[in-house]
Design a protein around this motif. Sequence first.
Motif, PDB file in Angstrom:
ATOM      1  N   ALA A  76       4.518  10.880 -13.338  1.00  0.00           N
ATOM      2  CA  ALA A  76       4.650  11.410 -11.981  1.00  0.00           C
ATOM      3  C   ALA A  76       4.764  10.247 -10.996  1.00  0.00           C
ATOM      4  N   VAL A  77       5.757  10.328 -10.117  1.00  0.00           N
ATOM      5  CA  VAL A  77       5.943   9.352  -9.040  1.00  0.00           C
ATOM      6  C   VAL A  77       5.889  10.137  -7.737  1.00  0.00           C
ATOM      7  N   VAL A  78       4.806   9.943  -6.969  1.00  0.00           N
ATOM      8  CA  VAL A  78       4.565  10.747  -5.778  1.00  0.00           C
ATOM      9  C   VAL A  78       4.511   9.826  -4.564  1.00  0.00           C
ATOM     10  N   ASN A  79       5.522   9.903  -3.719  1.00  0.00           N
ATOM     11  CA  ASN A  79       5.559   9.077  -2.518  1.00  0.00           C
ATOM     12  C   ASN A  79       4.910   9.829  -1.362  1.00  0.00           C
ATOM     13  N   ILE A  80       3.874   9.233  -0.785  1.00  0.00           N
ATOM     14  CA  ILE A  80       3.121   9.838   0.315  1.00  0.00           C
ATOM     15  C   ILE A  80       3.506   9.170   1.626  1.00  0.00           C
ATOM     16  N   GLN A  81       4.012   9.941   2.561  1.00  0.00           N
ATOM     17  CA  GLN A  81       4.229   9.457   3.930  1.00  0.00           C
ATOM     18  C   GLN A  81       3.102  10.014   4.779  1.00  0.00           C
ATOM     19  N   ASN A  82       2.219   9.130   5.240  1.00  0.00           N
ATOM     20  CA  ASN A  82       1.049   9.561   6.003  1.00  0.00           C
ATOM     21  C   ASN A  82       1.390   9.673   7.482  1.00  0.00           C
ATOM     22  N   GLY A 116       0.894   6.335   9.491  1.00  0.00           N
ATOM     23  CA  GLY A 116       2.260   5.876   9.676  1.00  0.00           C
ATOM     24  C   GLY A 116       2.867   5.177   8.471  1.00  0.00           C
ATOM     25  N   TRP A 117       2.056   4.864   7.476  1.00  0.00           N
ATOM     26  CA  TRP A 117       2.545   4.173   6.276  1.00  0.00           C
ATOM     27  C   TRP A 117       2.954   5.178   5.209  1.00  0.00           C
ATOM     28  N   ASN A 118       3.700   4.666   4.225  1.00  0.00           N
ATOM     29  CA  ASN A 118       3.853   5.425   2.985  1.00  0.00           C
ATOM     30  C   ASN A 118       3.362   4.594   1.821  1.00  0.00           C
ATOM     31  N   TRP A 119       2.989   5.281   0.781  1.00  0.00           N
ATOM     32  CA  TRP A 119       2.508   4.624  -0.442  1.00  0.00           C
ATOM     33  C   TRP A 119       2.837   5.529  -1.611  1.00  0.00           C
ATOM     34  N   THR A 120       3.129   4.933  -2.747  1.00  0.00           N
ATOM     35  CA  THR A 120       3.573   5.710  -3.891  1.00  0.00           C
ATOM     36  C   THR A 120       2.584   5.614  -5.043  1.00  0.00           C
ATOM     37  N   TYR A 121       2.121   6.770  -5.484  1.00  0.00           N
ATOM     38  CA  TYR A 121       1.348   6.873  -6.713  1.00  0.00           C
ATOM     39  C   TYR A 121       2.329   6.934  -7.887  1.00  0.00           C
ATOM     40  N   GLU A 122       2.007   6.233  -8.956  1.00  0.00           N
ATOM     41  CA  GLU A 122       2.759   6.387 -10.201  1.00  0.00           C
ATOM     42  C   GLU A 122       1.766   6.447 -11.347  1.00  0.00           C
ATOM     43  N   PHE A 123       1.762   7.540 -12.084  1.00  0.00           N
ATOM     44  CA  PHE A 123       0.821   7.681 -13.193  1.00  0.00           C
ATOM     45  C   PHE A 123       1.418   8.567 -14.274  1.00  0.00           C
ATOM     46  N   PRO A 551      -1.260  -2.444  -9.645  1.00  0.00           N
ATOM     47  CA  PRO A 551       0.122  -2.093  -9.284  1.00  0.00           C
ATOM     48  C   PRO A 551       0.699  -3.027  -8.234  1.00  0.00           C
ATOM     49  N   ASP A 552       2.018  -3.207  -8.309  1.00  0.00           N
ATOM     50  CA  ASP A 552       2.691  -4.120  -7.383  1.00  0.00           C
ATOM     51  C   ASP A 552       2.547  -3.687  -5.928  1.00  0.00           C
ATOM     52  N   ASN A 553       2.388  -2.394  -5.694  1.00  0.00           N
ATOM     53  CA  ASN A 553       2.343  -1.908  -4.311  1.00  0.00           C
ATOM     54  C   ASN A 553       0.918  -1.679  -3.809  1.00  0.00           C
ATOM     55  N   ALA A 554      -0.061  -2.292  -4.472  1.00  0.00           N
ATOM     56  CA  ALA A 554      -1.453  -2.108  -4.067  1.00  0.00           C
ATOM     57  C   ALA A 554      -1.650  -2.460  -2.594  1.00  0.00           C
ATOM     58  N   ILE A 555      -2.452  -1.637  -1.901  1.00  0.00           N
ATOM     59  CA  ILE A 555      -2.829  -1.923  -0.519  1.00  0.00           C
ATOM     60  C   ILE A 555      -4.143  -2.691  -0.541  1.00  0.00           C
ATOM     61  N   PHE A 556      -4.232  -3.734   0.282  1.00  0.00           N
ATOM     62  CA  PHE A 556      -5.442  -4.553   0.341  1.00  0.00           C
ATOM     63  C   PHE A 556      -6.161  -4.324   1.669  1.00  0.00           C
ATOM     64  N   GLN A 564      -2.572  -8.577   2.112  1.00  0.00           N
ATOM     65  CA  GLN A 564      -1.589  -7.550   2.483  1.00  0.00           C
ATOM     66  C   GLN A 564      -0.528  -8.191   3.380  1.00  0.00           C
ATOM     67  N   LYS A 565       0.690  -8.328   2.846  1.00  0.00           N
ATOM     68  CA  LYS A 565       1.746  -9.025   3.580  1.00  0.00           C
ATOM     69  C   LYS A 565       2.506  -8.100   4.529  1.00  0.00           C
ATOM     70  N   GLU A 566       2.805  -6.907   4.088  1.00  0.00           N
ATOM     71  CA  GLU A 566       3.559  -5.974   4.901  1.00  0.00           C
ATOM     72  C   GLU A 566       3.263  -4.573   4.400  1.00  0.00           C
ATOM     73  N   GLN A 567       3.814  -3.598   5.101  1.00  0.00           N
ATOM     74  CA  GLN A 567       3.595  -2.220   4.700  1.00  0.00           C
ATOM     75  C   GLN A 567       4.091  -1.987   3.277  1.00  0.00           C
ATOM     76  N   SER A 568       3.334  -1.214   2.525  1.00  0.00           N
ATOM     77  CA  SER A 568       3.756  -0.821   1.189  1.00  0.00           C
ATOM     78  C   SER A 568       4.949   0.118   1.321  1.00  0.00           C
ATOM     79  N   HIS A 569       6.064  -0.244   0.707  1.00  0.00           N
ATOM     80  CA  HIS A 569       7.299   0.503   0.909  1.00  0.00           C
ATOM     81  C   HIS A 569       7.469   1.617  -0.104  1.00  0.00           C
ATOM     82  N   LYS A 570       8.383   2.486   0.230  1.00  0.00           N
ATOM     83  CA  LYS A 570       8.681   3.614  -0.650  1.00  0.00           C
ATOM     84  C   LYS A 570       9.163   3.127  -2.004  1.00  0.00           C
ATOM     85  N   PHE A 571       8.662   3.755  -3.035  1.00  0.00           N
ATOM     86  CA  PHE A 571       9.040   3.431  -4.397  1.00  0.00           C
ATOM     87  C   PHE A 571      10.531   3.678  -4.591  1.00  0.00           C
TER      88      PHE A 571
END
Length: 600
Positions: A76-82, A116-123, A551-556, A564-571
């Motif tokens: 499952a790849v679930v992109n969350i736009q908050n 305002g960010w998005n982040w993607t779960y992948e499991f 994961p490469d898109n981990a939020i710190f 944390q360099k920049e916003q975690s982008h859409k998968f």
Amino acid sequence: MLPYSPHSSKSFLFSSLFFFVAVLLVDVALAGDPFVYLDWDVSYISVSPLGVKQQVIGINGQFPGPIVNVTTNWNAVVNIQNNLDEPFLVTWNGLQQRKNSWQDGVLGTNCPIPSGWNWTYEFQVKDQIGSFFYFPSINFQKAAGGYGGIIVNNRDVIPLPFGTPDGDITVFISDWYNKGYKELRKTLEDGSDLGIPDGVLFNGLGPYHYNESIVPDGIAYEIINVEPGKTYRIRVHNVGISTSLNFRIQNHNLLLVETEGSYTVQQNYTNMDIHVGQSYSFLVMMDQNASSDYYIVASARFVGADTRNRVTGVAILHYSNSQGSASGPLPDGPDEADTYFSMNQARSIRWNVSAGAARPNPQGSFRYGEITVTDVYVLLNRPAELINGQLRTTLNAISYVAPSTPLKLAQQFNVPGVYKMDFPNQMMNRPAKFDTSIINGSYKGFTEIIFQNNDSTVQSYHMDGYAFFVVGMDYGNWTENSRSTYNKWDGVARCTTQVFSGAWTAILVYLDNVGMWNLRVQNLDRWYLGQEVYVSVVNPEMSNKTELLLPDNAIFCGALSSLQKEQSHKFRYSEASSAAKSSRMILFWFLISWLSIFSL
């Protein structure tokens, strides 16, 4: 023999090339496990489930949210736009997240997704089947919705232990308040109780107008449409805040077949107590004459009669050949004076040890009663109490404090001082305190956990990352002698169990899933005030085979915010599967090799 021809040779090479490419493309298409891609916009929407307009959390404009429908081993790849005005996390209640607590979606493993960010779960949905749900795990947001169903289907090669149903229906039942979730959480922070819920919802809708003195006009209600003579699988989830609910369908039997990933011994019930956070699957035969519609009821348990009338949800079961609307009194629920009814019902739920589940071997092939217990924890909770002037809840007199740096990230980067591995295995003779103390679980150890509920309400306990065996429950205080009453053969394996007021429940869990796992009360008010702990399960060999990498898109956040360099982008879906990328590389080199041969 035919004479040699360079044209026929090239033709043969071309034919062979295209044949092998075709075979490889088919192989690539079939290799690995399928992916399902979901884009979710999480935002506020306005609804009036009980006739009062309020703001709830919707997903893609839906309340409840969409159903995640997958099959064992799918990814499952679930992109969350908050699009909320505050951070957000979603957790996957019951999905075991094998080797991957990075995707669990709780504060101990993940930094929240900022507004305002998005982040993607992948499991990967690995080694399980059944009925589960997802919901927001922070900021008391679950009280505003944001939840939805999860269906994990059998692979085709694994037969169901019952006939294929004619339809599949998901039902969410929940207590509900007309106050917004921010106001509710402030009520708790100010040291007050939430009080009696304003009603019970069915799939986000209010009760059918069965009694004009109780239900006001104009309330939208749920209608479930069915065909006569057919059998439906009805998956029921209690996604509420704190209220145990009794579920029943007028004049229809509920054949229990599954709960939270385990097939059960098939038994008929006229009603079922479903406690906060629990999920059940029933087969319901539409065998009535449909002279009228039928009531579907979810009513509060363990409350007075006057309260129960208010905290009752009613939906409608509508046959396609129904002759009229439902009317008259609701079907009776359990006798509230029978204090053992609910406990005896819970004890009657048994594991189907002859059925395969995610694998073809029977569920009962894991003989938990023959395994030696390595660790024992007696977790005692009691009514909320003041700690440093704040009303808090506890386990073994510790009220959990979530650090600004998630436990799992602190463990990964060796950040000192974030948590302590000193959670006591029983109640200590000391005043209650705030702490970030976690359980040091033994990898591949078999742990016995006893929940002792000294509070005045029924509570549910859940463990992320695992299905545990419910082996015993009774009123009074647990003692060593209580083990003689354990069910060591077919206690059901599930992820959420009820613990009655003034009683105990015992579970056994095999700690083979490496990660940082949340063990919590599901009652949202108690959880919000500190009634939780984490269990750290570490493979001493530190093998990547037992735990996936960060994961490469981990939020710190917290002590690691500088990473944390920049916003975690859409998968990017085209890069979703490393296996697919590898297959494309193989195909590329295969083509190069054949073209080289051809050029000769």
